[in-house]
Design a protein around this motif. Structure first.
Motif, PDB file in Angstrom:
ATOM      1  N   ASN A 118     102.447-115.407 -10.057  1.00 41.97           N
ATOM      2  CA  ASN A 118     103.547-114.631 -10.634  1.00 41.97           C
ATOM      3  C   ASN A 118     104.519-114.090  -9.591  1.00 41.97           C
ATOM      4  O   ASN A 118     105.417-113.311  -9.928  1.00 41.97           O
ATOM      5  N   SER A 119     104.335-114.481  -8.328  1.00 42.91           N
ATOM      6  CA  SER A 119     105.175-113.953  -7.252  1.00 42.91           C
ATOM      7  C   SER A 119     105.028-114.835  -6.022  1.00 42.91           C
ATOM      8  O   SER A 119     104.138-115.706  -5.956  1.00 42.91           O
ATOM      9  N   TYR A 120     105.863-114.567  -5.030  1.00 46.05           N
ATOM     10  CA  TYR A 120     105.745-115.289  -3.762  1.00 46.05           C
ATOM     11  C   TYR A 120     104.394-115.019  -3.117  1.00 46.05           C
ATOM     12  O   TYR A 120     103.732-115.943  -2.624  1.00 46.05           O
ATOM     13  N   CYS A 157     105.559-118.672 -12.177  1.00 44.22           N
ATOM     14  CA  CYS A 157     106.215-117.998 -13.289  1.00 44.22           C
ATOM     15  C   CYS A 157     106.505-116.560 -12.876  1.00 44.22           C
ATOM     16  O   CYS A 157     106.229-116.152 -11.751  1.00 44.22           O
ATOM     17  N   SER A 158     107.044-115.793 -13.783  1.00 44.15           N
ATOM     18  CA  SER A 158     107.250-114.361 -13.598  1.00 44.15           C
ATOM     19  C   SER A 158     106.763-113.639 -14.842  1.00 44.15           C
ATOM     20  O   SER A 158     106.612-114.247 -15.906  1.00 44.15           O
ATOM     21  N   GLU A 159     106.507-112.334 -14.705  1.00 44.03           N
ATOM     22  CA  GLU A 159     106.219-111.457 -15.842  1.00 44.03           C
ATOM     23  C   GLU A 159     105.021-111.907 -16.680  1.00 44.03           C
ATOM     24  O   GLU A 159     105.121-112.144 -17.888  1.00 44.03           O
ATOM     25  N   GLY A 163     104.515-114.694 -19.381  1.00 41.27           N
ATOM     26  CA  GLY A 163     105.179-115.531 -18.392  1.00 41.27           C
ATOM     27  C   GLY A 163     106.540-116.014 -18.853  1.00 41.27           C
ATOM     28  O   GLY A 163     106.720-116.395 -20.010  1.00 41.27           O
ATOM     29  N   PRO A 197     110.614-118.338 -13.488  1.00 40.06           N
ATOM     30  CA  PRO A 197     110.891-117.553 -12.279  1.00 40.06           C
ATOM     31  C   PRO A 197     112.356-117.639 -11.885  1.00 40.06           C
ATOM     32  O   PRO A 197     113.063-118.572 -12.284  1.00 40.06           O
ATOM     33  N   SER A 198     112.794-116.674 -11.092  1.00 43.96           N
ATOM     34  CA  SER A 198     114.179-116.678 -10.630  1.00 43.96           C
ATOM     35  C   SER A 198     114.437-117.844  -9.683  1.00 43.96           C
ATOM     36  O   SER A 198     113.504-118.395  -9.071  1.00 43.96           O
ATOM     37  N   LEU A 241     113.172-116.966  -6.166  1.00 42.10           N
ATOM     38  CA  LEU A 241     111.726-117.102  -6.001  1.00 42.10           C
ATOM     39  C   LEU A 241     111.332-118.568  -5.896  1.00 42.10           C
ATOM     40  O   LEU A 241     110.528-118.954  -5.033  1.00 42.10           O
ATOM     41  N   SER A 299      94.915-116.956 -13.217  1.00 39.78           N
ATOM     42  CA  SER A 299      95.743-116.187 -12.286  1.00 39.78           C
ATOM     43  C   SER A 299      94.903-115.595 -11.159  1.00 39.78           C
ATOM     44  O   SER A 299      95.440-115.267 -10.099  1.00 39.78           O
ATOM     45  N   GLN A 355     101.298-103.802 -11.667  1.00 42.33           N
ATOM     46  CA  GLN A 355     101.641-104.877 -10.734  1.00 42.33           C
ATOM     47  C   GLN A 355     100.369-105.588 -10.316  1.00 42.33           C
ATOM     48  O   GLN A 355      99.402-104.958  -9.880  1.00 42.33           O
TER      49      GLN A 355
END
Length: 233
Positions: free
Chosen positions: A8-10, A27-29, A34, A37-38, A41, A198, A215
């Motif tokens: 979910n992040s770098y 992905c994000s969030e 999910g 992703p931006s 990212l 995850s 988080q």
């Protein structure tokens, strides 16, 4: 067995690679299931990772029936993933009655080529999973990410096994949701070739008044333990 980490992040992506995971789904969030992703990212991850990267193409939370504008955004995001060198797309579209939108899903699959295509957990919303499996086989998707239409994959294990038997070698059933060190052998012993998790831990409590989510980050130590079980059980 291939271990795919839902990153979910770098930092999650880097932890997955350091621990020896075979690939990631970026992905994000995650608390809302999910979303895509931006671009920033995606660019950073593709610059830093050497393991395969699949990307979730989901423009928002909620259902999987999209407006024309949302569908165009999804297609644009797929093109960006192809330009960045990603190895796979994770997506899918449903009708309002939760049947698979064959035409729109086919369009996404064709646009994604030559990348692999995973039909994501929209599958867990369908009303007839066996018929939906046949449709996705006909569409030639590479895999289905699913918890067996249950809150987690352990509870859905019976249907997951049945879907795997029906699919034979025509596509991969990828169990996901709630897979951890305590139950990984259930999926290994059941003959699944790939699993999705995850492997995350909470790293802080939000103290922002408008955000009560926690988080999390994919944990390198947890991934190592799961891989150890996969290799040695």
């Amino acid at each position: 067995m291939i271990l795919e980490i839902c990153a979910n992040s770098y930092q999650s992506a880097m932890n997955a690679q350091k621990a020896g995971a075979h690939r990631i789904e970026l992905c994000s969030e995650l608390p809302i299931g999910g979303i895509t992703p931006s671009h920033g990212l995606l660019k950073k991850v593709m610059h830093s990772l050497s393991i395969p990267v699949q990307v979730l193409i989901r423009p928002r939370s909620g259902d999987f029936n999209y407006s024309n504008a949302e569908f165009e955004i999804m297609k644009e995001n797929i093109l960006q993933c192809k330009d960045r060198g990603c190895t796979g797309i994770v997506s899918g579209v449903l009708h309002t009655n939760n049947n698979i939108d064959i035409e729109r899903t086919r369009e996404l699959i064709e646009l994604s080529k030559p990348l692999t295509f995973t039909f994501h957990r929209a599958f867990d919303c369908v009303t007839n999973p066996k018929e939906s499996l046949k449709q996705l086989i006909d569409l030639k998707v590479d895999r289905i990410l699913t918890s067996g239409l249950q809150p987690n994959a352990e509870k859905g294990i019976e249907l997951l096994i049945e879907l795997q038997q029906l699919a034979k070698n025509k596509l991969i059933i990828l169990p996901g949701s709630g897979i951890n060190i305590e139950n990984i052998n259930l999926f290994k012993d059941s003959g699944f070739k790939e699993v999705h998790t995850s492997a995350s831990k909470e790293i802080s409590n939000s103290n922002v008044f408008f955000d009560n989510t926690k988080q999390t980050v994919s944990d390198e130590e947890t991934i190592l333990k799961i891989l150890h079980e996969i290799k040695n059980a």
